[in-house]
Design a protein around this motif. Structure first.
Motif, short mmCIF file in Angstrom:
data_model
loop_
_atom_site.label_atom_id
_atom_site.label_comp_id
_atom_site.label_asym_id
_atom_site.label_seq_id
_atom_site.Cartn_x
_atom_site.Cartn_y
_atom_site.Cartn_z
N ASN A 70 50.07 -47.02 -74.04
CA ASN A 70 49.41 -46.30 -72.95
C ASN A 70 48.08 -45.69 -73.40
O ASN A 70 47.10 -45.67 -72.65
CB ASN A 70 50.32 -45.20 -72.41
N CYS A 71 48.06 -45.20 -74.66
CA CYS A 71 46.81 -44.65 -75.18
C CYS A 71 45.76 -45.74 -75.39
O CYS A 71 44.56 -45.55 -75.14
CB CYS A 71 47.07 -43.92 -76.51
N ILE A 72 46.18 -46.92 -75.85
CA ILE A 72 45.25 -48.03 -76.04
C ILE A 72 44.64 -48.43 -74.71
O ILE A 72 43.43 -48.70 -74.59
CB ILE A 72 45.98 -49.23 -76.70
N GLU A 73 45.45 -48.43 -73.65
CA GLU A 73 44.95 -48.82 -72.32
C GLU A 73 43.92 -47.83 -71.81
O GLU A 73 42.86 -48.22 -71.29
CB GLU A 73 46.12 -48.94 -71.34
N CYS A 74 44.18 -46.54 -71.98
CA CYS A 74 43.23 -45.56 -71.44
C CYS A 74 41.98 -45.45 -72.31
O CYS A 74 40.86 -45.24 -71.80
CB CYS A 74 43.89 -44.20 -71.25
N LEU A 75 42.14 -45.62 -73.64
CA LEU A 75 40.97 -45.54 -74.53
C LEU A 75 40.09 -46.78 -74.41
O LEU A 75 38.85 -46.69 -74.46
CB LEU A 75 41.44 -45.38 -75.98
N GLY A 76 40.69 -47.95 -74.24
CA GLY A 76 39.91 -49.18 -74.22
C GLY A 76 39.46 -49.62 -72.85
O GLY A 76 38.40 -50.25 -72.70
N PHE A 77 40.25 -49.26 -71.82
CA PHE A 77 39.95 -49.82 -70.49
C PHE A 77 39.96 -48.77 -69.38
O PHE A 77 39.85 -49.12 -68.21
CB PHE A 77 40.97 -50.93 -70.17
N GLU A 78 40.14 -47.51 -69.75
CA GLU A 78 40.10 -46.39 -68.81
C GLU A 78 41.04 -46.62 -67.63
O GLU A 78 40.66 -46.44 -66.46
CB GLU A 78 38.67 -46.15 -68.31
N ASP A 112 49.55 -54.19 -70.19
CA ASP A 112 49.17 -52.88 -69.65
C ASP A 112 49.76 -52.71 -68.26
O ASP A 112 50.53 -53.55 -67.78
CB ASP A 112 47.65 -52.72 -69.67
N SER A 113 49.36 -51.62 -67.60
CA SER A 113 49.92 -51.31 -66.28
C SER A 113 49.47 -52.29 -65.21
O SER A 113 50.07 -52.36 -64.14
CB SER A 113 49.54 -49.88 -65.89
N GLU A 114 48.39 -53.06 -65.48
CA GLU A 114 47.90 -54.04 -64.51
C GLU A 114 48.42 -55.44 -64.79
O GLU A 114 48.01 -56.40 -64.14
CB GLU A 114 46.36 -54.03 -64.53
N SER A 128 45.05 -56.93 -76.76
CA SER A 128 45.16 -57.19 -78.20
C SER A 128 44.51 -56.04 -78.95
O SER A 128 43.37 -55.65 -78.62
CB SER A 128 44.47 -58.51 -78.56
N PHE A 129 45.22 -55.49 -79.95
CA PHE A 129 44.68 -54.37 -80.71
C PHE A 129 45.36 -54.28 -82.06
O PHE A 129 46.40 -54.89 -82.29
CB PHE A 129 44.84 -53.05 -79.94
N LYS A 130 44.76 -53.55 -82.98
CA LYS A 130 45.32 -53.29 -84.30
C LYS A 130 45.28 -51.80 -84.57
O LYS A 130 44.33 -51.11 -84.14
CB LYS A 130 44.55 -54.04 -85.39
N LEU A 131 46.34 -51.29 -85.29
CA LEU A 131 46.46 -49.88 -85.63
C LEU A 131 46.54 -49.70 -87.14
O LEU A 131 47.20 -50.49 -87.83
CB LEU A 131 47.71 -49.27 -84.99
N VAL A 132 45.88 -48.69 -87.64
CA VAL A 132 45.98 -48.29 -89.04
C VAL A 132 46.35 -46.82 -89.08
O VAL A 132 45.68 -45.99 -88.45
CB VAL A 132 44.66 -48.53 -89.80
N LYS A 191 38.11 -57.96 -74.48
CA LYS A 191 38.55 -58.87 -73.42
C LYS A 191 40.07 -58.88 -73.33
O LYS A 191 40.76 -59.03 -74.32
CB LYS A 191 38.03 -60.27 -73.72
N ARG A 192 40.54 -58.70 -72.09
CA ARG A 192 41.98 -58.76 -71.83
C ARG A 192 42.32 -60.12 -71.23
O ARG A 192 41.49 -60.75 -70.60
CB ARG A 192 42.42 -57.66 -70.88
#
Length: 775
Positions: free
Chosen positions: A631-639, A674-676, A681-685, A700-701
């Motif tokens: 959910n955080c990735i969606e709001c940070l990357g795509f608002e 995501d919700s849509e 695609s993302f990576k976490l450290v 790009k989604r």
């Protein structure tokens, strides 16, 4: 002689000196003299007034005798009950006279024991010369024993002569057995039951299980006459019903005629094995053997109704009825009966010749072997009582179950040292000790001393000044009157009950003052520790003597013990101050301590929930952040998404950046919806800390194409139309089928109508023809 002296000295030291067992008093919770003497066999109580010092509990009065003397208690003030024994009946050993004989002494002994403290006494045994012997000859009469029976019929004289060499008071009896008269043991054909032998054998008796032929008699002529009347019989299988026969011979005392004062022998002769408990199931016999006598008209009448006895049942009844057994068997089954003999007390095995000619010599040798081995054992031993036997003879065997002396001849006296220990308190318990196969018994009665008998020198003072005139002295300590409590009865309970005051001294409803003090007027007065310091705390729960040790030093010698925990000196840490204060081994490449996911103790990381050493870097059991951070990735990357309105607050632990084509992080790639419904695609450290991440998000989604509404509507209409056409065609078909059925029915009715008309005309024509003919 000189070379034997060192060995003799060592033996004396082991029995009376250096090797003697050390006396130890293992105390638990001691509140009285009675508690003390129950806590161990070597615990003693000092009843000296004012023996305890200030802060000491009354339990210091309880110690070994040597320990109390060392603490200053006088010898005459020490209470330590000793074992007592009283021989109540001790008739002297005698030879057989007027039908009576005494072969063991004493006959009755009373023991007053201290729990846990062993007492020893001697028992003497001497085999009396001329002791009466009862011998019951139990013979297998199956067909394979035909030759043996012929020899047994003439051995009466030799057998009695052999018994006369043993005693002048000998009797002999005879019994026979084959097997149960049911299939598969015996042929149940009516003719075969009456004559189970070969057709050529004229002298053959009917099949039977066990038959008592002759009761014990001193007349050899009677023995020979009855045995001569016996004929061979037969059965089908090889094992015989010998255990059935032995059980009946053992329990049917009146039928056999056993003498109460005699040595009882059963001589079993056979050339086959034996059936035992469980074998009866083959014939559908399920009722277990009841170990009772079932003899009617000298026959065992329950043979076909009860199973064979077990070896254990037979052994118990033979021992209970003091019967010794001689197995006279052929060589082919010798090993089987030797194994059986190991489980039956006082039994011997001898090998018969093929025709039993050596049976007399065999019996004589076996009897000598049985009579020369004296075995003392016990019966009805109470719980928590232990007995150890130590035979004092040249061929002895020490054991907790029995004492054995071998190679004992008639007239030899042997001694058994018997040690009895009662482990708990008991009253009027008894057990018997007796030689196996002999009538003589020793009855041992046990009582225990579990209460102190304290001496009161001078007049009894009640109330006593030592108890603040509110109690009396018992065994050196105060016994308070009602309304007073405390070590010296110095606390008045007032309106409160004593147990109410005592609850104030119990932590979490536990032990009063943790067992380390006295409850006086609702407050704990703590005892001194063994080192001389004092317990402390509201419930005496603390002391400074029992902290964790390192290298055999309390708190490693690098700290102080406070209420059971180490307070370490500067520069040291750990539960026992065993470590220098340092975090060198806990530091990571980014100079953090345990990656912020643990604390450094003793220069080692102690990681928080699920993270692993050495530096708390990985957490195999934790939830995948690819799922928890979607959910955080969606709001940070795509608002967009659930956190769209408060993204900066809800996702403040993640710093992110958008990438156009490829990732720069080496961690695994996450793909989440995501919700849509689009794939991100993302990576976490993970950074330093438990919930601190840096993210790379692909700009790009991968979103699925929206559905074609026109095509969906068109296809839906076409489908509805097609279904409607199909329904109309079905209805049309059903109507057509109905009309066709009605048409065919009409055609059939029409044909029937034409046929009726033709038939009518035919009948008129016939009638006309008849009329013309008559005319």
């Amino acid at each position: 002689m000189d070379r034997c002296m060192p060995l003799l000295i060592l033996l004396l030291m082991g029995r009376h000196g250096l090797c003697q067992k050390e006396e130890v008093c293992s105390k638990s919770l001691i509140n009285s003299c009675d508690d003390c003497i129950k806590s161990g066999p070597y615990c003693a109580w000092c009843q000296t007034l004012n023996f305890t010092k200030k802060g000491e509990q009354d339990a210091v009065r309880c110690d070994t005798r040597a320990g109390l003397i060392e603490k200053g208690c006088k010898e005459n003030e020490i209470i330590s009950p000793e074992n007592k024994r009283n021989i109540a009946k001790d008739d002297p050993l005698s030879t057989f006279q007027n039908g009576q004989v005494v072969q063991m002494r004493p006959q009755k002994i009373n023991l007053d024991l201290r729990p846990g403290l062993p007492v020893s006494f001697n028992v003497s045994f001497k085999a009396a010369e001329g002791h009466p012997v009862d011998l019951y000859y139990l013979m297998d009469l199956s067909y394979s024993m035909k030759d043996d029976l012929a020899n047994v019929k003439v051995l009466g004289t030799d057998l009695f002569a052999a018994l006369r060499r043993i005693t002048n008071h000998a009797r002999i009896g005879f019994g026979a057995f084959v097997d149960k008269t049911v299939l598969p043991y015996t042929n149940t054909n009516k003719e075969k039951l009456q004559k189970p032998c070969d057709e050529n054998d004229q002298q053959c008796q009917a099949a039977f299980g066990y038959r008592h032929v002759l009761s014990l008699t001193p007349n050899k002529n009677n023995f020979e006459a009855e045995v001569k009347k016996q004929f061979i019989s037969g059965n089908l299988d090889s094992p015989e019903g010998s255990l059935d026969a032995m059980m009946q011979a053992a329990v049917c005392e009146d039928k056999i005629g056993w003498n109460s004062n005699s040595t009882r022998l059963i001589v079993l002769t056979t050339d086959a094995g034996f059936h035992m408990a469980g074998d009866g199931k083959l014939a559908g016999i399920l009722e277990p053997n009841d170990e009772q006598c079932h003899m009617e008209n000298n026959l065992y009448v329950k043979s076909t109704e009860m199973d064979y006895p077990s070896v254990g049942q037979l052994a118990m009844q033979l021992e209970k009825n003091r019967i010794q057994t001689i197995f006279a068997v052929t060589q082919n089954v010798e090993s089987v009966y030797k194994e059986l003999s190991k489980m039956i007390p006082k039994s011997e095995v001898g090998v018969l010749s093929s025709d039993s000619k050596n049976v007399v010599q065999l019996i004589e040798r076996a009897y000598n072997a049985l009579s020369s081995k004296v075995t003392i054992t016990h019966d009805n031993l109470p719980e928590n009582v232990r007995v150890v036997y130590r035979p004092i003879c040249s061929h002895g065997e020490k054991s907790e179950k029995q004492g054995v002396c071998d190679q004992v001849h008639v007239g030899d006296e042997v001694i058994f040292e018997i040690t009895v220990t009662a482990d708990t308190c008991m009253e009027n318990k008894f057990f018997t000790i007796s030689p196996r196969g002999i009538k003589d018994t020793l009855t041992v009665t046990i009582n225990t001393t579990c209460k102190c008998q304290c001496d009161t020198a001078g007049p009894i003072i009640d109330p006593h000044p030592h108890c603040n005139m509110s109690g009396s002295i018992s065994c050196g300590i105060c016994r308070c009157k009602e309304g007073h409590v405390g070590q010296f009865c110095n606390c008045k309970t007032g309106n409160k009950a004593e147990h109410t005051l005592r609850t104030f001294c119990q932590k979490d409803n536990g032990t009063e003052c943790e067992g380390r003090g006295d409850c006086v007027c609702g407050r704990c007065e703590c005892y001194n520790t063994d080192s001389g310091s004092q317990y402390y705390g509201s419930y005496c729960e603390c002391d400074d003597d029992h902290c964790e040790k390192f290298q055999n030093q309390q708190c490693g010698g690098k700290g102080k013990c406070k209420c059971g925990k180490c307070e370490c000196n500067p520069g040291f840490e750990g539960s026992a101050c065993q470590c220098k204060t340092s975090d060198e081994a806990c530091r990571t490449v980014n100079n953090s301590v345990c990656n912020g996911r643990g604390i450094c103790k003793c220069n080692q990381c102690e990681c928080k929930g699920g993270y692993q050493r050495p530096h708390c870097l990985e957490c195999p059991g934790c939830t995948d952040p690819c799922q928890t951070k979607v959910n955080c990735i969606e709001c940070l990357g795509f608002e967009s998404g659930p956190f769209k309105k408060n993204c900066s607050e809800a996702c403040k632990t993640i710093s992110s950046k958008i990438v156009m084509e490829k990732f720069t992080f080496s961690s695994k790639e996450c793909k989440q919806k995501d919700s849509e419904g689009c794939w991100m695609s993302f990576k976490l450290v993970q950074l330093v800390g438990e919930d601190n991440y840096e993210a790379e998000i692909m700009k790009k989604r991968d979103c699925p194409k929206p559905p074609d509404v026109i095509a969906i509507i068109g296809s839906s209409i076409a489908a509805v139309a097609l279904i409607g056409i199909l329904l109309l065609m079905l209805i049309k078909l059903l109507l057509y089928m109905k009309d066709l059925k009605e048409f065919r029915k009409f055609e059939n009715e029409k044909k029937k109508s034409k046929w009726a008309e033709v038939r009518h005309h035919s009948e008129l024509f016939v009638q006309t023809e008849i009329a013309v003919t008559h005319f």
